[in-house]
Scaffold this active site. Structure first.
Site, PDB file in Angstrom:
ATOM      1  N   ASP A   8       0.864  -1.183   0.000  1.00 47.26           N
ATOM      2  CA  ASP A   8       0.000   0.000   0.000  1.00 47.26           C
ATOM      3  C   ASP A   8       0.900   1.231   0.000  1.00 47.26           C
ATOM      4  O   ASP A   8       1.751   1.384   0.871  1.00 47.26           O
ATOM      5  CB  ASP A   8      -0.891  -0.028   1.248  1.00 47.26           C
ATOM      6  N   ASP A 114      -3.701   2.282  -5.355  1.00 42.47           N
ATOM      7  CA  ASP A 114      -2.383   2.276  -4.703  1.00 42.47           C
ATOM      8  C   ASP A 114      -2.121   1.030  -3.873  1.00 42.47           C
ATOM      9  O   ASP A 114      -1.218   1.024  -3.048  1.00 42.47           O
ATOM     10  CB  ASP A 114      -2.200   3.539  -3.856  1.00 42.47           C
ATOM     11  N   GLU A 115      -2.879  -0.032  -4.094  1.00 40.22           N
ATOM     12  CA  GLU A 115      -2.595  -1.239  -3.314  1.00 40.22           C
ATOM     13  C   GLU A 115      -2.773  -2.502  -4.143  1.00 40.22           C
ATOM     14  O   GLU A 115      -3.571  -2.553  -5.072  1.00 40.22           O
ATOM     15  CB  GLU A 115      -3.454  -1.308  -2.046  1.00 40.22           C
TER      16      GLU A 115
END
Ligand code: TTP
Ligand code: MG
Length: 357
Positions: A8, A114-115
């Site tokens: 993350d 974003d992960e």
């Protein structure tokens, strides 16, 4: 042994903007709606860590963020830099980061901008898995000048909670034997799915920490929270999904057919469904995929109302028999009062397999 990692990015939108604007280095930053001198509507998308110290987070109303910035200014602290969201830019960065990860793992499931989860089982040990994660972090820093936090665990649940454990720039590995202890003292809200509503309900039952959840049986949790409560029983013990859903698996193979005449004759309908299953299975076999986990059907009634049902089997399947059996189970309720109380006649049937591997 399964080894799953979760990555993350730290303060993602804000970190990208800080990187691209050296002039704001060290300043608190909030990316989101226009504050319009305190009269802005909308919310903060994300804040960097300096702005979080002012009490500004994702989903904080932008007007409140503005007030907190003004307050800080009065106290002689630097005011917040407010920036608009540039999705296009973040998506491009995201793509490059996903590419770095996929060069180090055979299986990647992107979970948001974003992960991502990625499978490191092939490394065979936590030590080697950690090494790869350090490499990935280094490469992201070198190529993108950004930091990320990574968690490693026996399943997606533990990996995700571990990645949030030491933010920013963290790396936390939790082995299967340590998973229960790792979770024990955390608040129940650390478990995915436990939002403010569930949290306050749990508090009223004396549950603060994850270990408190373990005092309840599966049935009690189900009674308390509905069907979903059973899942919490397992999560509280650190048990979770180990299979990643890559884009590959999201694919499906399906066939459908409109009847020459609308009907509710069971013989005919079951016959048609068997035929559709045969066609789906044929394509599945030729596709190069080896197994499916989800079976689905489509039923369209003569008034064009269209219903779909799906069932995910516990083990990956690869036989025509399973496909037939599962579709028939899904189909049956449409022939009687369970899903067809008005006895509507059927004009089209479809069958499909999903979660292919
Ligand atoms: P997150 O990973 O939740 O947050 P983050 O990366 O900003 O910070 P952290 O270091 O805690 O991981 O979300 C990723 C991006 O998604 C975030 O930068 C902005 C966007 N986002 C929103 O637009 N609205 C939201 O409510 C959240 C939570 C995130
Ligand atoms: Mg993030």
């Amino acid at each position: 042994m399964k080894i799953i990692a979760h990555i993350d990015m730290d303060a993602f939108f804000a970190a990208v903007e800080e990187r691209d604007r050296p002039e704001i280095k060290g300043r608190p930053v909030a990316v989101g709606a226009d504050p319009a001198g305190g009269n802005g509507r909308g919310v903060v998308s994300t804040a960097n860590y300096a702005a979080r110290r002012y009490g500004i987070f994702s989903a904080t109303p932008i007007s409140k963020a503005w007030r907190l910035s003004e307050k800080a200014k009065k106290e002689g602290k630097p005011p917040v830099v407010f920036l608009a969201v540039d999705f296009e830019k973040y998506n491009k960065v995201s793509e490059r980061i996903m590419k770095i990860i996929s060069e180090h793992s055979p299986k990647v499931e992107q979970a948001s901008v974003d992960e991502a989860y990625f499978d490191l089982s092939e490394t065979g040990s936590y030590e080697r898995a950690e090494e790869i994660c350090r490499k990935i972090k280094k490469e992201i820093r070198r190529k993108e000048n950004l930091t990320a936090s990574v968690g490693i665990g026996p399943n997606k649940l533990i990996a995700k909670i571990a990645s949030g454990f030491q933010k920013p720039d963290g790396l936390t590995a939790v082995k299967e034997k340590d998973a229960e202890d790792f979770l024990a003292e955390m608040p129940a809200s650390a478990l995915p799915g436990v939002g403010p509503k569930t949290e306050s309900l749990l508090k009223s039952k004396g549950v603060e920490k994850i270990k408190d959840l373990r005092k309840f049986s599966k049935e009690e949790l189900e009674k308390m929270l509905g069907k979903w409560g059973a899942g919490l029983y397992y999560k509280a013990r650190g048990l979770g999904e180990t299979e990643l859903e890559t884009e590959h698996e999201a694919k499906s193979i399906g066939e459908q057919e409109t009847f020459a005449r609308d009907t509710l004759a069971a013989d005919f309908i079951f016959g048609k469904m068997a035929e559709l299953c045969g066609r789906v299975f044929d394509r599945f076999r030729k596709s190069g995929f080896r197994s499916f986990k989800t079976v689905g059907i489509t039923v369209r009634f003569s008034d064009f109302e269209t219903k779909t049902s799906a069932h995910t089997v516990s083990e990956p399947a690869n036989s025509l028999d399973t496909l037939k059996k599962e579709t028939m189970k899904l189909l049956m309720p449409y022939l009687d009062s369970r899903k067809n109380p008005k006895k509507k006649i059927i004009r089209l049937l479809g069958a499909r397999v999903e979660k292919l591997e």
